[in-house]
Write a protein that holds these residues in place. Structure first.
Motif, PDB file in Angstrom:
ATOM      1  N   MET A 201      17.634  -2.844  -4.433  1.00  0.00           N
ATOM      2  CA  MET A 201      17.453  -1.581  -3.494  1.00  0.00           C
ATOM      3  C   MET A 201      16.478  -1.813  -2.474  1.00  0.00           C
ATOM      4  SD  MET A 201      19.652   0.278  -4.589  1.00  0.00           S
ATOM      5  CE  MET A 201      19.205   2.142  -3.911  1.00  0.00           C
ATOM      6  N   PRO A 202      16.710  -1.319  -1.330  1.00  0.00           N
ATOM      7  CA  PRO A 202      15.707  -1.519  -0.349  1.00  0.00           C
ATOM      8  C   PRO A 202      14.222  -0.595  -0.826  1.00  0.00           C
ATOM      9  CG  PRO A 202      17.463  -0.441   0.623  1.00  0.00           C
ATOM     10  CD  PRO A 202      17.861  -0.893  -0.773  1.00  0.00           C
ATOM     11  N   ALA A 203      13.464  -1.027  -0.099  1.00  0.00           N
ATOM     12  CA  ALA A 203      12.026  -0.028  -0.319  1.00  0.00           C
ATOM     13  C   ALA A 203      12.148   1.118   0.332  1.00  0.00           C
ATOM     14  CB  ALA A 203      10.988  -0.900   0.238  1.00  0.00           C
ATOM     15  N   LEU A 204      11.779   2.514  -0.237  1.00  0.00           N
ATOM     16  CA  LEU A 204      11.902   3.598   0.378  1.00  0.00           C
ATOM     17  C   LEU A 204      11.097   3.759   1.544  1.00  0.00           C
ATOM     18  CD1 LEU A 204      12.648   5.728  -2.850  1.00  0.00           C
ATOM     19  CD2 LEU A 204      14.243   4.903  -1.387  1.00  0.00           C
ATOM     20  N   THR A 205      11.184   4.785   2.488  1.00  0.00           N
ATOM     21  CA  THR A 205      10.315   5.034   3.495  1.00  0.00           C
ATOM     22  C   THR A 205      10.385   6.670   3.358  1.00  0.00           C
ATOM     23  OG1 THR A 205      12.386   5.504   5.064  1.00  0.00           O
ATOM     24  CG2 THR A 205      11.101   3.294   5.003  1.00  0.00           C
ATOM     25  N   ARG A 206       9.118   7.049   4.032  1.00  0.00           N
ATOM     26  CA  ARG A 206       8.740   8.374   3.873  1.00  0.00           C
ATOM     27  C   ARG A 206       8.598   8.653   5.444  1.00  0.00           C
ATOM     28  NH1 ARG A 206       7.342   9.874  -1.291  1.00  0.00           N
ATOM     29  NH2 ARG A 206       7.041   8.030  -2.786  1.00  0.00           N
ATOM     30  N   CYS A 207       9.134   9.994   5.658  1.00  0.00           N
ATOM     31  CA  CYS A 207       8.797  10.615   7.059  1.00  0.00           C
ATOM     32  C   CYS A 207       9.198  12.113   6.901  1.00  0.00           C
ATOM     33  CB  CYS A 207       9.995   9.919   7.816  1.00  0.00           C
ATOM     34  SG  CYS A 207      11.665   9.911   7.614  1.00  0.00           S
TER      35      CYS A 207
END
Length: 301
Positions: A201-207
């Motif tokens: 799974m790709p790393a999660l991003t926060r925005c």
């Protein structure tokens, strides 16, 4: 090597002469046993683990030959199987001698074992069995051999001059069915788990909702970057690669399709048998003998 050459020349007169490396493995094993029984008891006065050092040296010498052989194999021939099995047996015998010689050591012989890198003969066999480049048909030749043996067994059974072919046939087919299920289970178990083929799974991003993104072209990393296990698994260089998985699936499908042919052949044999009765066909005797459950389960998993 001179002794191995002389043994090979002598074996040429036999129906199935052994390959030179298989003969050499046998002689190296005999040399290791002789070393342990004759020389090591005396050499222990100078070195506490003389037998372990001796077998580690023999392991390295034979390893130079077998690794060159493994790197040159392009298909799994009978000679290649003999050599690889002989190498695997030799390695296990040498490791056993090293462990027994180091039983009084604090590490239990781990230091000596680390000096004996594995031949990986079994891995080489597995890779060749399921290697798509070595199997132009798309399925394992061993499956064809298993089906051929079952076919010959059935022909030989119905040629027996006995009056109770239908009565004894279920017991025979139950044994053959177990062999096929064992083969299918082995083919399935060598595939690894489903997670082996699922990308990470790709790393999660926060925005936030009002965040503005400034897209920037990512710089290319040098070719020396470390590849993760996912890439290594999917590149097809080992027995868990996708091409090898396809060969396993094709093999299970091949076995499944051949089961229908075997059922028809059984019915033909029963019809030609003088001891067969009408109820042998109406009861579905042949169709209850071979089950494709193991193949279907293997494909689904």
């Amino acid at each position: 090597m001179e002794k191995a050459d002389s043994s090979r020349r002598a074996s040429k007169n036999q129906p199935n002469p052994l390959p030179i490396l298989a003969i050499l493995a046998k002689h190296v094993g005999e040399l290791a046993v002789n070393e342990k029984q004759v020389f090591s008891p005396i050499l222990k006065r100078r070195h506490p683990f003389s037998a372990g050092v001796a077998v580690a040296t023999l392991h390295a010498c034979y390893g130079n030959e077998i690794k060159q052989f493994i790197s040159s194999i392009v298909e799994l021939t009978p000679d290649a199987v003999q050599v690889l099995r002989a190498a695997d047996k030799l390695e296990k015998d040498l490791v056993q001698i090293a462990v027994e010689d180091s039983v009084d050591n604090d590490d239990g012989g781990k230091a000596i074992i680390r000096e004996m890198p594995p031949y990986e003969a079994e891995v080489a066999i597995a890779n060749l069995v399921w290697n798509p480049q070595a199997n132009q048909e798309g399925y394992a030749p061993s499956a064809v051999e298993v089906l051929r043996i079952i076919d010959e067994t059935l022909d030989a059974y119905f040629q027996l001059p006995i009056p109770m072919h239908p009565a004894l046939l279920p017991d025979l087919m139950a044994g053959l069915d177990r062999c096929l299920q064992y083969y299918a289970t082995k083919a399935k178990s060598g595939c690894g788990s489903r997670n082996t083929y699922v990308p990470n799974m790709p790393a999660l991003t926060r925005c936030t909702a009002g965040s503005k993104f400034a897209w920037k072209k990512k710089d290319k990393l040098p070719n020396t970057r470390k590849r993760n296990s996912q890439v290594v698994t999917m590149n097809g260089d080992n027995s868990f690669g996708v091409p090898q998985l396809c060969v396993r699936i094709n093999t299970l499908h091949r076995i499944r399709s051949e089961l229908d042919v075997l059922e028809k052949r059984i019915i033909t044999h029963l019809r030609n048998s003088e001891s067969a009765h009408a109820e042998d066909f109406t009861n579905g005797l042949a169709k209850k003998l071979l089950t494709p459950a193991a193949c279907i389960e293997g494909v689904n998993n």
